[in-house]
Motif scaffolding. Sequence first.
Motif, PDB file in Angstrom:
ATOM      1  N   PHE A   6       0.870  -1.388   0.074  1.00 23.91           N
ATOM      2  CA  PHE A   6      -0.117  -0.017  -0.057  1.00 23.91           C
ATOM      3  C   PHE A   6       0.694   1.182  -0.001  1.00 23.91           C
ATOM      4  CE2 PHE A   6      -3.997  -1.871   0.265  1.00 23.91           C
ATOM      5  CZ  PHE A   6      -5.003  -0.893   0.196  1.00 23.91           C
ATOM      6  N   LEU A   7       1.835   1.190   0.998  1.00 24.09           N
ATOM      7  CA  LEU A   7       2.858   2.541   0.842  1.00 24.09           C
ATOM      8  C   LEU A   7       3.736   2.507  -0.133  1.00 24.09           C
ATOM      9  CD1 LEU A   7       4.299   1.842   4.561  1.00 24.09           C
ATOM     10  CD2 LEU A   7       2.400   3.267   3.689  1.00 24.09           C
ATOM     11  N   ILE A   8       3.951   1.347  -0.876  1.00 29.10           N
ATOM     12  CA  ILE A   8       4.511   1.785  -2.249  1.00 29.10           C
ATOM     13  C   ILE A   8       3.472   2.337  -3.137  1.00 29.10           C
ATOM     14  CG2 ILE A   8       5.623   0.514  -4.188  1.00 29.10           C
ATOM     15  CD1 ILE A   8       6.784  -1.428  -2.031  1.00 29.10           C
ATOM     16  N   ALA A   9       2.431   1.712  -3.154  1.00 30.44           N
ATOM     17  CA  ALA A   9       1.444   2.285  -4.132  1.00 30.44           C
ATOM     18  C   ALA A   9       1.093   3.702  -4.010  1.00 30.44           C
ATOM     19  CB  ALA A   9      -0.025   1.633  -3.989  1.00 30.44           C
ATOM     20  N   ALA A  10       1.240   4.141  -2.825  1.00 27.85           N
ATOM     21  CA  ALA A  10       0.959   5.713  -2.574  1.00 27.85           C
ATOM     22  C   ALA A  10       2.058   6.685  -2.949  1.00 27.85           C
ATOM     23  CB  ALA A  10       0.771   5.816  -1.086  1.00 27.85           C
ATOM     24  N   SER A  11       3.203   5.863  -2.788  1.00 29.69           N
ATOM     25  CA  SER A  11       4.384   6.764  -3.507  1.00 29.69           C
ATOM     26  C   SER A  11       4.664   6.794  -4.865  1.00 29.69           C
ATOM     27  CB  SER A  11       5.665   6.409  -2.694  1.00 29.69           C
ATOM     28  OG  SER A  11       5.951   5.042  -2.590  1.00 29.69           O
ATOM     29  N   LEU A  12       3.844   5.959  -5.396  1.00 31.46           N
ATOM     30  CA  LEU A  12       3.825   5.814  -6.810  1.00 31.46           C
ATOM     31  C   LEU A  12       2.878   6.891  -7.561  1.00 31.46           C
ATOM     32  CD1 LEU A  12       3.848   1.978  -7.986  1.00 31.46           C
ATOM     33  CD2 LEU A  12       5.822   3.633  -8.206  1.00 31.46           C
ATOM     34  N   VAL A  13       1.900   7.524  -6.793  1.00 32.39           N
ATOM     35  CA  VAL A  13       0.832   8.255  -6.954  1.00 32.39           C
ATOM     36  C   VAL A  13       1.718   9.696  -7.581  1.00 32.39           C
ATOM     37  CG1 VAL A  13      -0.702   9.963  -6.273  1.00 32.39           C
ATOM     38  CG2 VAL A  13      -1.079   7.902  -5.630  1.00 32.39           C
ATOM     39  N   SER A  14       2.687   9.860  -6.766  1.00 29.06           N
ATOM     40  CA  SER A  14       3.595  11.237  -7.265  1.00 29.06           C
ATOM     41  C   SER A  14       4.283  10.989  -8.639  1.00 29.06           C
ATOM     42  CB  SER A  14       4.640  11.503  -6.394  1.00 29.06           C
ATOM     43  OG  SER A  14       5.453  10.641  -5.996  1.00 29.06           O
ATOM     44  N   ILE A  15       4.806   9.817  -8.817  1.00 28.30           N
ATOM     45  CA  ILE A  15       5.431   9.460 -10.143  1.00 28.30           C
ATOM     46  C   ILE A  15       4.258   9.558 -11.164  1.00 28.30           C
ATOM     47  CG2 ILE A  15       6.330   7.621 -11.471  1.00 28.30           C
ATOM     48  CD1 ILE A  15       8.420   7.805  -9.685  1.00 28.30           C
ATOM     49  N   MET A  16       3.256   8.824 -10.719  1.00 25.30           N
ATOM     50  CA  MET A  16       2.136   8.957 -11.721  1.00 25.30           C
ATOM     51  C   MET A  16       1.763  10.430 -12.162  1.00 25.30           C
ATOM     52  SD  MET A  16       1.257   5.793 -12.277  1.00 25.30           S
ATOM     53  CE  MET A  16      -0.451   5.446 -12.666  1.00 25.30           C
ATOM     54  N   THR A  17       1.706  11.033 -11.111  1.00 26.03           N
ATOM     55  CA  THR A  17       1.195  12.706 -11.303  1.00 26.03           C
ATOM     56  C   THR A  17       2.084  13.341 -12.173  1.00 26.03           C
ATOM     57  OG1 THR A  17       0.271  12.852  -9.039  1.00 26.03           O
ATOM     58  CG2 THR A  17       0.747  14.886 -10.203  1.00 26.03           C
ATOM     59  N   THR A  18       3.581  13.080 -12.268  1.00 21.30           N
ATOM     60  CA  THR A  18       4.421  13.692 -13.211  1.00 21.30           C
ATOM     61  C   THR A  18       4.363  12.965 -14.458  1.00 21.30           C
ATOM     62  OG1 THR A  18       6.005  13.762 -11.456  1.00 21.30           O
ATOM     63  CG2 THR A  18       6.763  14.023 -13.451  1.00 21.30           C
ATOM     64  N   LEU A  19       4.043  11.564 -14.525  1.00 21.85           N
ATOM     65  CA  LEU A  19       3.696  11.058 -15.918  1.00 21.85           C
ATOM     66  C   LEU A  19       2.624  11.706 -16.573  1.00 21.85           C
ATOM     67  CD1 LEU A  19       4.443   7.435 -15.776  1.00 21.85           C
ATOM     68  CD2 LEU A  19       5.564   8.924 -17.172  1.00 21.85           C
ATOM     69  N   GLY A  20       1.409  11.906 -15.597  1.00 23.02           N
ATOM     70  CA  GLY A  20       0.153  12.417 -16.085  1.00 23.02           C
ATOM     71  C   GLY A  20       0.515  13.824 -16.654  1.00 23.02           C
ATOM     72  N   ILE A  21       1.220  14.483 -16.083  1.00 23.14           N
ATOM     73  CA  ILE A  21       1.546  16.164 -16.505  1.00 23.14           C
ATOM     74  C   ILE A  21       2.132  16.077 -17.845  1.00 23.14           C
ATOM     75  CG2 ILE A  21       2.632  17.968 -16.363  1.00 23.14           C
ATOM     76  CD1 ILE A  21       1.918  17.853 -13.099  1.00 23.14           C
ATOM     77  N   VAL A  22       3.232  15.057 -18.025  1.00 22.24           N
ATOM     78  CA  VAL A  22       4.018  15.041 -18.980  1.00 22.24           C
ATOM     79  C   VAL A  22       3.211  14.571 -20.270  1.00 22.24           C
ATOM     80  CG1 VAL A  22       6.031  13.989 -20.203  1.00 22.24           C
ATOM     81  CG2 VAL A  22       6.143  15.074 -17.882  1.00 22.24           C
ATOM     82  N   LEU A  23       2.496  13.532 -20.003  1.00 22.76           N
ATOM     83  CA  LEU A  23       1.955  12.722 -21.133  1.00 22.76           C
ATOM     84  C   LEU A  23       0.763  13.503 -21.562  1.00 22.76           C
ATOM     85  CD1 LEU A  23       1.924   9.156 -20.179  1.00 22.76           C
ATOM     86  CD2 LEU A  23       3.525  10.096 -21.700  1.00 22.76           C
TER      87      LEU A  23
END
Lengths: 414, 387
Positions: free
Chosen positions: A117-134
């Motif tokens: 769960f904790l790992i998934a939560a810290s992936l959110v910030s990576i997903m945000t960056t990816l989301g912005i870029v994509l």
Amino acid sequence: MSLGNLIFIVLGGIVPLAYIAYIITSRKASVWENQEQYIHSRPYMHGWFVVVIMSFPSIAVLLIAGFLHATGVYTVSPFIVVAACIVLVALGFAFGLRKISPDFRARNKVENVIKWFLIAASLVSIMTTLGIVLSILFEALRFFDAVGFWNFITGTSWNPDTAFLSGAGRGEESAAAAEFGAVPIFAGTFMITFIAMCVAVPVGLFSAVFLAEYASPNLRKIMKPLLEVLAGIPTVVYGFFAAITVSPLVVKAAAFFGLEADYTNALSPGIVMGIMIIPLMSSLSDDVINAVPQSIREGSLALGTTVAETTKGVVLPAALPGIVSAFLLSVSRAIGETMIVVMAAGLRPNLTANPLEGMTTVTVRIVDALTGDQSFDSLETLSAFGLGFVLLILTLILNIISTIIVRKFREKYE
Amino acid sequence: MSSLIESSQANRKRYKAEKRFKFYGFFALLLSMGFLIFFLTDIVIRGYTAFRQAEIKAEISYSKETVEIPPLAVNEEARDFASRGFVRMIPLQVENNPELMGDTVVQWIVANDDVDQYIKGKPNGLSDSEKQKIDKLKKEGKIKLSFNEHFFINGDSKLPEISGIFSAAVGTIYVIILTVLFSVPIGVMSAIYLEEYAPDNMFTRAIEVNINNLAAIPSILFGLLGLAVFINFFGVPRSSSLAGGLTLSLMTLPVIIISTRASLQAVPDSIRHGALAVGASKWQMIWHHILPVSVPGILTGTILGVARAMGETAPLLLVGMMAYIPEVPNSFTDAATVLPAQIYTWASASQRAYVERTAAAIIVLLAVLLTLNAVAIWLRNKNEKKW
């Protein structure tokens, strides 16, 4: 009944069921504990284990169904979803209850789940960056496809007004084709950023030096929060201030010197943006100046120099990388600042070196293109993403350079 | 010997330079405080008048005719100066209270924005003869300024005299609730992972660099993300507080992660070792020992993040939260607006009377934000624990 409502209803069913399962299992496990048997995990951990095993599969099913529905890929019949959830919950409960025993390592299993769960939560910030870029990249590519990247970067004329015609399938009717040359917009952005830096760098840097080298601890304690107040004021408020108060002042001052200034001149948003950035510049510089070891200062003072000479000759050169990185971060903040320029700078792209004329910036054009009534795939709307792409790249480069510089600096002294 | 050194020409120059340098620093500090004071007084002077509103004493006669043509209900003297916001409600009043029919009531009603601005001595669109009439009414005591409750209980309106911040304030509360709901759990969880679990490898470092970068990305780009992903891809309703809350929570996330990590770092390792030594598992150690002592730090970070999100406008403009919303939103998917967006729309409105209302809304927003910041600073100082 929409699938969204359904999800809430089923979740409302899963949660009480999970609670009941938790009670049953932990009771069962506490019986072992009371019999003073060896038990690997505490009863509540067994309870949590069963909760996890019975609720997660069905929640996953719900999330996937909801995702498919929301994105419009495929809508699963609600009844199938409910049935699948009931089956999964029942199976999970039966399996969990069979699995637990005094030797069962429920704690390790549950903690493993927590960790994921904790790992998934810290992936959110990576997903945000990816989301912005994509999200920016895809639309920007469509825009560059239509306009041409080099036309966009090097063109000197920005004239999107006829873009809606081609959006409406009447491209041939327009007398002049829409033009998307962004140079005037970049020029306006850099002009306003330059003015802001002219205000923020000297004032911020000198405040930081004064606070770090001269001010008494008490003065520091009062002044630092007061400077933070400047940073905490919303930019829309600064924008109002720039448009209503500073612009007329600038116009009056220009008239006093016999110059003519627009009410949407570049000077007033620049000055106000500079004021907004003072606290960023000063607090970042203050941090690095304080990070310079005291021994260096004392060595210099012991040679008989004054505080000013020590600061200029020893402390500031040592802190220079940090100050440069503070400067870069401030520039990146100024380039990306939106509300002040939207409210106080002009809308008309204008390639000029005169700060008393109105000019526009990247962020103003983005807001203008996306809050108008253009359809989403018109070229003007897409131009916002093209500009956003440039803005993203610029600020990313500035941020990364400043991170690298400051890391080098810290490695040297800490 | 020392007097010899001090009296030398070069040294006198050096000490002068020292004094000058110190003065520059002091002056810079003074300048920023000067900006702050100038800015705050300017806003307060522009805005405080909006907390009072001109009212006019009028005779309202309710009859069949006046229900058809509401302006006729107001006596002639006051007719031109009454707010259309009151006049257009007359038929509704009669509908709700049929016994009003045939009555004539004398009451204070809201005056229109021009009268309001004239009474306050501000620029207005009144002609000279109208000004004389108002002066006369004022002498007779039929026009007064009283507390402007409309500003606090009404939503936005096309009529400045009855427009208020209530719907925007409710929208702000909705958006902030969603922001906290999404960003605090996720932020705290990722901070715990990075601080307590993550091995020092490329993946972890990538996440760290990425979080620092996110914190410095211009907020407007989050708006582009919200528009492209939440609205166009997931179909979240445009202008809804859900779209705004999701966008702002992604923006607040780095703030919360960074501050939570700082407060986790401040907990000394001896506490971790103590918990592990008596047989606690890693999660038990975090849940029972580390988190409770770092709650104040997490709270401080959350308050600062919320204060930032509350004043943010640019990304919300892009997800459509600047629409004209007179009604209070009833759910997270209703079209809503927020205080900063309301300030923006009023600031670009053409009527003069909106200027003071914009400034008044700014005063309210700043009061809330400064209180939040003060609470955060107070919390930080109070809980500055030295281990």
